[in-house]
Design a protein around this motif. Structure first.
Motif, PDB file in Angstrom:
ATOM      1  N   CYS A 180       0.841  -1.203   0.000  1.00 49.96           N
ATOM      2  CA  CYS A 180       0.000   0.000   0.000  1.00 49.96           C
ATOM      3  C   CYS A 180       0.869   1.244   0.000  1.00 49.96           C
ATOM      4  O   CYS A 180       0.601   2.221  -0.708  1.00 49.96           O
ATOM      5  N   LYS A 181       1.905   1.198   0.827  1.00 48.69           N
ATOM      6  CA  LYS A 181       2.803   2.357   0.891  1.00 48.69           C
ATOM      7  C   LYS A 181       3.406   2.634  -0.472  1.00 48.69           C
ATOM      8  O   LYS A 181       3.499   3.790  -0.907  1.00 48.69           O
ATOM      9  N   ASN A 182       3.836   1.553  -1.137  1.00 45.22           N
ATOM     10  CA  ASN A 182       4.446   1.728  -2.455  1.00 45.22           C
ATOM     11  C   ASN A 182       3.472   2.328  -3.454  1.00 45.22           C
ATOM     12  O   ASN A 182       3.813   3.256  -4.197  1.00 45.22           O
ATOM     13  N   SER A 183       2.245   1.769  -3.429  1.00 47.90           N
ATOM     14  CA  SER A 183       1.309   2.269  -4.446  1.00 47.90           C
ATOM     15  C   SER A 183       0.921   3.717  -4.138  1.00 47.90           C
ATOM     16  O   SER A 183       0.707   4.522  -5.045  1.00 47.90           O
ATOM     17  N   LEU A 184       0.886   4.049  -2.827  1.00 44.86           N
ATOM     18  CA  LEU A 184       0.604   5.440  -2.476  1.00 44.86           C
ATOM     19  C   LEU A 184       1.701   6.340  -3.025  1.00 44.86           C
ATOM     20  O   LEU A 184       1.449   7.395  -3.620  1.00 44.86           O
ATOM     21  N   LYS A 185       2.921   5.884  -2.857  1.00 43.81           N
ATOM     22  CA  LYS A 185       4.057   6.669  -3.312  1.00 43.81           C
ATOM     23  C   LYS A 185       3.987   6.866  -4.829  1.00 43.81           C
ATOM     24  O   LYS A 185       4.191   7.970  -5.348  1.00 43.81           O
ATOM     25  N   LYS A 186       3.662   5.757  -5.517  1.00 41.72           N
ATOM     26  CA  LYS A 186       3.552   5.832  -6.971  1.00 41.72           C
ATOM     27  C   LYS A 186       2.483   6.832  -7.382  1.00 41.72           C
ATOM     28  O   LYS A 186       2.689   7.698  -8.242  1.00 41.72           O
ATOM     29  N   ALA A 187       1.321   6.691  -6.704  1.00 46.16           N
ATOM     30  CA  ALA A 187       0.188   7.545  -7.084  1.00 46.16           C
ATOM     31  C   ALA A 187       0.510   9.012  -6.842  1.00 46.16           C
ATOM     32  O   ALA A 187       0.253   9.872  -7.689  1.00 46.16           O
ATOM     33  N   ILE A 188       1.122   9.298  -5.685  1.00 47.61           N
ATOM     34  CA  ILE A 188       1.391  10.705  -5.382  1.00 47.61           C
ATOM     35  C   ILE A 188       2.467  11.250  -6.319  1.00 47.61           C
ATOM     36  O   ILE A 188       2.378  12.401  -6.778  1.00 47.61           O
ATOM     37  N   SER A 189       3.437  10.407  -6.663  1.00 48.52           N
ATOM     38  CA  SER A 189       4.461  10.860  -7.607  1.00 48.52           C
ATOM     39  C   SER A 189       3.831  11.197  -8.948  1.00 48.52           C
ATOM     40  O   SER A 189       4.130  12.228  -9.561  1.00 48.52           O
ATOM     41  N   ALA A 190       2.915  10.297  -9.370  1.00 44.50           N
ATOM     42  CA  ALA A 190       2.245  10.547 -10.655  1.00 44.50           C
ATOM     43  C   ALA A 190       1.428  11.830 -10.589  1.00 44.50           C
ATOM     44  O   ALA A 190       1.427  12.633 -11.521  1.00 44.50           O
ATOM     45  N   ALA A 191       0.754  12.015  -9.449  1.00 48.50           N
ATOM     46  CA  ALA A 191      -0.105  13.189  -9.326  1.00 48.50           C
ATOM     47  C   ALA A 191       0.714  14.478  -9.346  1.00 48.50           C
ATOM     48  O   ALA A 191       0.370  15.438 -10.038  1.00 48.50           O
ATOM     49  N   VAL A 192       1.821  14.510  -8.580  1.00 47.46           N
ATOM     50  CA  VAL A 192       2.578  15.763  -8.510  1.00 47.46           C
ATOM     51  C   VAL A 192       3.280  16.066  -9.826  1.00 47.46           C
ATOM     52  O   VAL A 192       3.491  17.229 -10.155  1.00 47.46           O
ATOM     53  N   ASN A 193       3.608  15.027 -10.575  1.00 45.43           N
ATOM     54  CA  ASN A 193       4.307  15.298 -11.836  1.00 45.43           C
ATOM     55  C   ASN A 193       3.428  16.003 -12.854  1.00 45.43           C
ATOM     56  O   ASN A 193       3.917  16.590 -13.801  1.00 45.43           O
ATOM     57  N   LYS A 194       2.116  15.883 -12.643  1.00 43.89           N
ATOM     58  CA  LYS A 194       1.209  16.578 -13.558  1.00 43.89           C
ATOM     59  C   LYS A 194       1.061  18.058 -13.213  1.00 43.89           C
ATOM     60  O   LYS A 194       0.473  18.817 -13.970  1.00 43.89           O
ATOM     61  N   LEU A 195       1.559  18.433 -12.046  1.00 40.42           N
ATOM     62  CA  LEU A 195       1.372  19.831 -11.622  1.00 40.42           C
ATOM     63  C   LEU A 195       2.423  20.743 -12.229  1.00 40.42           C
ATOM     64  O   LEU A 195       3.585  20.372 -12.350  1.00 40.42           O
ATOM     65  N   ASP A 196       2.007  21.920 -12.660  1.00 40.57           N
ATOM     66  CA  ASP A 196       2.995  22.967 -12.943  1.00 40.57           C
ATOM     67  C   ASP A 196       2.381  24.328 -12.629  1.00 40.57           C
ATOM     68  O   ASP A 196       1.212  24.426 -12.281  1.00 40.57           O
ATOM     69  N   PHE A 197       3.191  25.355 -12.768  1.00 36.80           N
ATOM     70  CA  PHE A 197       2.785  26.661 -12.237  1.00 36.80           C
ATOM     71  C   PHE A 197       1.594  27.278 -12.976  1.00 36.80           C
ATOM     72  O   PHE A 197       0.973  28.209 -12.474  1.00 36.80           O
ATOM     73  N   SER A 198       1.292  26.775 -14.174  1.00 40.80           N
ATOM     74  CA  SER A 198       0.143  27.364 -14.882  1.00 40.80           C
ATOM     75  C   SER A 198      -1.162  27.026 -14.174  1.00 40.80           C
ATOM     76  O   SER A 198      -2.197  27.614 -14.446  1.00 40.80           O
ATOM     77  N   GLN A 199      -1.103  26.027 -13.246  1.00 37.46           N
ATOM     78  CA  GLN A 199      -2.343  25.641 -12.559  1.00 37.46           C
ATOM     79  C   GLN A 199      -2.579  26.430 -11.279  1.00 37.46           C
ATOM     80  O   GLN A 199      -3.598  26.246 -10.616  1.00 37.46           O
ATOM     81  N   VAL A 200      -1.622  27.301 -10.929  1.00 39.65           N
ATOM     82  CA  VAL A 200      -1.802  28.090  -9.705  1.00 39.65           C
ATOM     83  C   VAL A 200      -3.042  28.964  -9.880  1.00 39.65           C
ATOM     84  O   VAL A 200      -3.248  29.579 -10.924  1.00 39.65           O
ATOM     85  N   LYS A 201      -3.861  28.996  -8.834  1.00 41.43           N
ATOM     86  CA  LYS A 201      -5.156  29.691  -8.940  1.00 41.43           C
ATOM     87  C   LYS A 201      -4.965  31.181  -9.196  1.00 41.43           C
ATOM     88  O   LYS A 201      -5.625  31.755 -10.055  1.00 41.43           O
ATOM     89  N   ASN A 202      -4.097  31.802  -8.424  1.00 37.93           N
ATOM     90  CA  ASN A 202      -3.899  33.237  -8.576  1.00 37.93           C
ATOM     91  C   ASN A 202      -2.810  33.498  -9.610  1.00 37.93           C
ATOM     92  O   ASN A 202      -1.632  33.290  -9.383  1.00 37.93           O
ATOM     93  N   LYS A 203      -3.273  33.950 -10.811  1.00 40.45           N
ATOM     94  CA  LYS A 203      -2.333  34.040 -11.938  1.00 40.45           C
ATOM     95  C   LYS A 203      -1.300  35.159 -11.767  1.00 40.45           C
ATOM     96  O   LYS A 203      -0.340  35.228 -12.517  1.00 40.45           O
ATOM     97  N   ILE A 234       6.102  17.523  -1.612  1.00 41.31           N
ATOM     98  CA  ILE A 234       4.750  16.970  -1.419  1.00 41.31           C
ATOM     99  C   ILE A 234       4.833  15.461  -1.251  1.00 41.31           C
ATOM    100  O   ILE A 234       4.243  14.886  -0.333  1.00 41.31           O
ATOM    101  N   VAL A 235       5.629  14.808  -2.124  1.00 43.89           N
ATOM    102  CA  VAL A 235       5.779  13.354  -2.023  1.00 43.89           C
ATOM    103  C   VAL A 235       6.334  12.988  -0.655  1.00 43.89           C
ATOM    104  O   VAL A 235       5.817  12.094   0.029  1.00 43.89           O
ATOM    105  N   GLU A 236       7.344  13.719  -0.235  1.00 43.78           N
ATOM    106  CA  GLU A 236       7.980  13.428   1.051  1.00 43.78           C
ATOM    107  C   GLU A 236       6.960  13.572   2.176  1.00 43.78           C
ATOM    108  O   GLU A 236       6.826  12.692   3.037  1.00 43.78           O
ATOM    109  N   ASN A 237       6.224  14.665   2.145  1.00 45.74           N
ATOM    110  CA  ASN A 237       5.261  14.914   3.209  1.00 45.74           C
ATOM    111  C   ASN A 237       4.179  13.851   3.245  1.00 45.74           C
ATOM    112  O   ASN A 237       3.824  13.354   4.317  1.00 45.74           O
ATOM    113  N   VAL A 238       3.689  13.481   2.063  1.00 47.51           N
ATOM    114  CA  VAL A 238       2.580  12.524   2.038  1.00 47.51           C
ATOM    115  C   VAL A 238       3.050  11.143   2.457  1.00 47.51           C
ATOM    116  O   VAL A 238       2.341  10.443   3.187  1.00 47.51           O
TER     117      VAL A 238
END
Lengths: 650, 251
Positions: A163-186, A202-206
């Motif tokens: 479970c820990k591994n899959s969580l790590k995988k999932a969170i890594s995948a999720a954060v890799n999709k993030l970039d600064f264009s998604q910040v709410k306040n432009k 984020i990965v470390e914290n989660v």
């Protein structure tokens, strides 16, 4: 009889009568009756408004007199002096804050972006987190079982690791999709070098649940930088100014607060005394209606207990007059604070940030010495037993800038914030709606093909059928956020009032109201265009004019009054609209200083407050005054547009 | 000046023809009148000449061509706006714009981009004199045109048409809404204008046609029955139907 008929061929004896009324008469009376009823209802409404509003001014005058005689008024002068200086201190704090924000740049936003991204990615791994939790509880349950085999523990541990591994995988995948264009306040500055560290953090914290080292580093960096900035000579000066401005404030506050207790007491007694006639009347009524003698006696006792002697205002006011001596000391302390605060205030040019510069400019533009001098003059000439005249009361309503209700101190009913709010929204809405609707009417009436006409016209007229609450919801949920987000873009930064800070603003409400006004203006405008004789069109074209020239130089001028009347009626439609302004305008009762500010409206305040006031109270009267004013405005607009239309059709 | 060659015209994309194979040549600086009973197509032919029929989307010339000053006006390279600048038109019902007298006359020039006050003043005076209206309105040029009498309004429309100095003026029953005195004035004006302009006039009044026109064309049910010198048509028509119409036996 039948035989007689031929000799009287025009007799009306043949038409059937019911109660002596023929069918023709019945139709006549029916419609005549309807018209009379409408007139009676309108008269009744006007009477009802005036009747309820009429109690307002005398009551308000009484309240204002009590406000003065109890000493509250002079204490407000004191407090205003204090606020004028306290405001400067607040501006200094904000200037420092924004300067730091500007100098830190992208660094300042790292932690907020980290939190925003973290929340975003946590939403995407809800399943994995639940599974992990389940695995953990399963393991701990197995461990405390009395007869447990090693394999069982091992299996559970393996599953937990999975479970820990899959969580790590999932969170890594999720954060890799993030970039600064998604910040709410432009408008936030960003720096690419922080992106990967934020993702890793984020990965470390989660996965570990601990605060990431990167974030601690950033915090340390920020603290260091802030300390550096604070050490800059001009920031030091700014802090000195802030301290100087703030120095006399607390003492003055305590001074005013202590006096307020006295004024409050006087006012409470005054209120009680002023209410005596009302209380007396209701008690007498209760006595006359009482069923048993016991109740009658009880009520009689209450009646005898009524406080019928006028409070001795002249004695009560003495401590407040006496306070003038200490006030002088406080006043000079404030003056001193202004002088020393301004002496160290750094120059605007030293600041880097636009916002910080604006705050320093605000401080420099403020003229607290002048405000203080004005208030001081008022304090000097103030007399507690000088009565408010009716003129002052009326002026206080129509030109008052404060609408404060249910206050424990003093209520003010100044309509200006509401009136300006309503008018500002209407103007913004008209500016948006008029080009669309007039242009649309011209297009549909003069340029569009038959197919386009049959498509566009019902479409625009359909807008009218949308319930206003639905539009208001749209503005509340969607439009406000959209405007707020996109106004941050640099493309719009040249527009005054941009970027928009709030979701619920005049602009937002104006856009929706424009949409509601478009059908009204469009339809009436199209009618006006339709009424232009076809001959004008032909004559102009035969002279070699183009279609556009014909429209602009002949058609529009000859139906200008119809177009103006259409716009006026659109204005009437907007100013009476309630739902949208109630939900979308922001409900801030102050005179709006920009078209992207929040405000409140006359209709909005009526809808919001009428449910919670006592019938016949001062507040009740005030609301009816607002309603009466609104009614007069609507009536005036309708009258003027009818006049214009009549002149035009002649 | 205007050569109409074998023209057929339809208002509904060729389903029914309103004009059938019309051919006639209209000479320069003469008055030509079109007569015939209602619905015979004379107004339609008039409106073909300045392409006012373009306003009806489904209208089209099915065969033949119309040349004005030697150019086929229905060819693709012709701009109807330019064409109309050279062909003035006066309508059945006088239709001045709801503007001042001055602005009405100056309108055609202004839309051509002429802004010079002096030029406009001169053009307005010349046109109003040309329309024999100057003496009646010279003191109230800034008053609304709608305050004039019917006859004056129609002459104002003529002034408005001649202000842009067209070559041809088309008149669609210009006197049908006027009383006899006003009619006489307009007729007098037409005979004067003949010196300068080619005039085509549609009229229901045979007396009017015989009084003012040099040539007359008689239409019946979309066909041109007879065309020639006015004197010939009225005194010695070659077709039976023309004679019947002129003598009032039908129509």
């Amino acid at each position: 009889m039948k035989d007689l008929k031929p000799s009287k061929p025009f007799s009306n004896a043949t038409s059937r009568k019911f109660l002596g009324i023929t069918k023709q008469d019945f139709i006549k009376y029916f419609f005549g009756g309807n018209a009379t009823l409408a007139v009676i209802i309108i008269i009744a409404i006007v009477w009802f408004l005036i009747h309820n509003a009429s109690t307002f001014f005398p009551q308000y005058q009484k309240k204002l007199n009590l406000y003065r005689i109890s000493g509250q008024e002079i204490l407000d002068f004191y407090a205003k002096e204090n606020n004028a200086v306290a405001e400067l201190s607040g501006l200094c704090v904000q200037a420092r804050e924004y300067e730091i924000q500007d100098r830190l740049g992208a660094l300042y936003r790292v932690i907020p972006i980290y939190s925003e991204f973290k929340a975003k990615s946590l939403k995407k791994i809800i399943g994995e987190r639940k599974e992990l939790k389940r695995a953990k509880t399963a393991l701990s349950k197995i461990k405390i079982k009395p007869s447990v085999t090693n394999t069982e523990i091992k299996n559970a541990e393996d599953y937990l690791n999975n479970c820990k591994n899959s969580l790590k995988k999932a969170i890594s995948a999720a954060v890799n999709k993030l970039d600064f264009s998604q910040v709410k306040n432009k408008s936030w500055p960003t720096d690419k070098k922080y992106l990967q560290p934020i993702r890793d953090a984020i990965v470390e914290n989660v996965t570990t649940g601990k605060k990431p080292q990167f974030i601690s580093d950033i915090e340390a960096q920020e603290a260091k930088k802030i300390a550096e900035i604070d050490a800059l000579p001009f920031i030091q000066d700014l802090i000195k100014s802030k301290t100087a401005f703030n120095k006399p404030i607390p003492a003055m506050n305590t001074f005013v607060e202590e006096l307020r207790i006295i004024a409050d007491k006087t006012k409470a007694q005054g209120n009680k005394y002023n209410d005596v006639p009302n209380t007396k009347a209701s008690l007498e009524k209760a006595i006359s209606l009482a069923k048993t003698t016991e109740i009658k006696q009880e009520k009689q006792k209450e009646l005898n207990r009524l406080y019928t002697i006028e409070p001795d205002y002249n004695t009560f006011i003495k401590p407040i007059y006496a306070s003038k001596e200490s006030y002088k000391i406080h006043h000079s302390a404030l003056k001193e604070a202004i002088k020393s605060g301004f002496s160290t205030l750094p120059d605007t040019s030293k600041f880097q940030g636009k916002a910080a510069k604006a705050f320093i400019k605000d401080i420099n533009d403020a003229d607290p010495a002048q405000t203080l001098a004005e208030l001081n003059a008022k304090v000097e000439t103030w007399k507690h037993d000088e009565k408010y005249s009716m003129g002052q009361t009326v002026k206080g309503f129509f030109f008052g800038t404060e609408w404060t209700t249910n206050s424990s101190w003093q209520d003010f009913y100044g309509i200006l914030p509401l009136l300006t709010g309503s008018v500002a929204v209407a103007i913004v809405a008209l500016i948006i709606a008029v080009p669309f609707s007039v242009g649309g009417a011209i297009y549909v009436n003069r340029l569009a093909s038959k197919a386009e006409q049959t498509f566009i016209k019902p479409f625009i007229e359909f807008i009218q059928a949308i319930p206003s609450i639905v539009l208001a919801f749209f503005g509340y949920v969607v439009l406000g956020a959209l405007i707020q987000e996109y106004s941050q873009s640099w493309m719009f930064s040249w527009i005054p009032g941009f970027p928009v800070e709030d979701q619920y603003t005049i602009l937002n409400a104006g856009l929706l109201l424009a949409l509601m006004a478009v059908p009204t203006i469009f339809t009436l405008c199209e009618d006006a265009l339709n009424n232009v004789p076809k001959a004008y069109n032909e004559a102009s074209l035969a002279l070699g004019a183009t279609k556009l020239q014909t429209i602009l130089k002949v058609i529009l001028p000859s139906c200008a009054s119809g177009v103006i009347a259409a716009i006026l009626l659109g204005f009437g439609r907007i100013i009476g609209e309630t739902m949208v302004v109630l939900l979308v305008l922001g409900g801030k009762i102050s005179i709006p200083d920009s078209w992207t500010a929040s405000a409140h409206s006359m209709t909005g305040i009526l809808a919001q407050e009428i449910g919670e006031v006592n019938e016949g109270s001062l507040h009740w009267g005030a609301l009816f005054m607002v309603a009466l004013l609104l009614f007069s405005i609507a009536l005036g607009i309708n009258y003027v547009s009818q006049r214009i239309l009549n002149n035009y059709s002649k | 000046m205007i050569n109409i060659n074998n023209v057929s015209f339809s208002y509904d994309k060729g389903k029914t023809e309103v004009l059938k194979n019309i051919s006639l040549d209209i000479p320069e600086k003469k008055v030509t009148s079109f007569i015939g009973p209602s619905g015979c197509g004379k107004s339609t032919l008039l409106r073909c000449i300045n392409r006012m029929n373009d306003l009806v989307e489904t209208s089209m010339i099915t065969t033949g061509q119309i040349d004005v000053m030697g150019q086929n006006i229905n060819s693709k390279e012709v701009d109807p706006i330019e064409l109309r600048k050279h062909i003035g038109m006066v309508f059945q019902k006088y239709n001045p714009f709801p503007k001042s007298i001055y602005d009405n006359v100056a309108y055609g020039l202004r839309i051509q981009g002429i802004k010079n006050k002096k030029t406009l003043d001169q053009a307005v005076e010349r046109s109003l004199r040309g329309a024999a209206l100057w003496d009646e309105v010279k003191d109230r040029l800034k008053d609304s045109a709608l305050g004039l009498s019917g006859g004056q309004q129609q002459r104002l429309c003529i002034a408005r048409a001649i202000a842009v100095q067209p070559k041809i003026i088309l008149m669609d029953e210009p006197c049908s809404a006027l009383d006899p005195i006003a009619t006489a004035k307009v007729e007098e004006l037409i005979t004067e204008l003949r010196e300068e302009f080619t005039i085509v006039i549609v009229t229901h009044s045979m007396q009017q046609a015989s009084r003012i026109s040099d040539h007359t064309a008689f239409f019946y049910l979309g066909e041109l029955i007879e065309y020639g010198q006015t004197d010939t048509i009225f005194q010695n028509p070659s077709k039976k139907r023309t004679e019947d119409y002129i003598s009032g036996r039908f129509g």
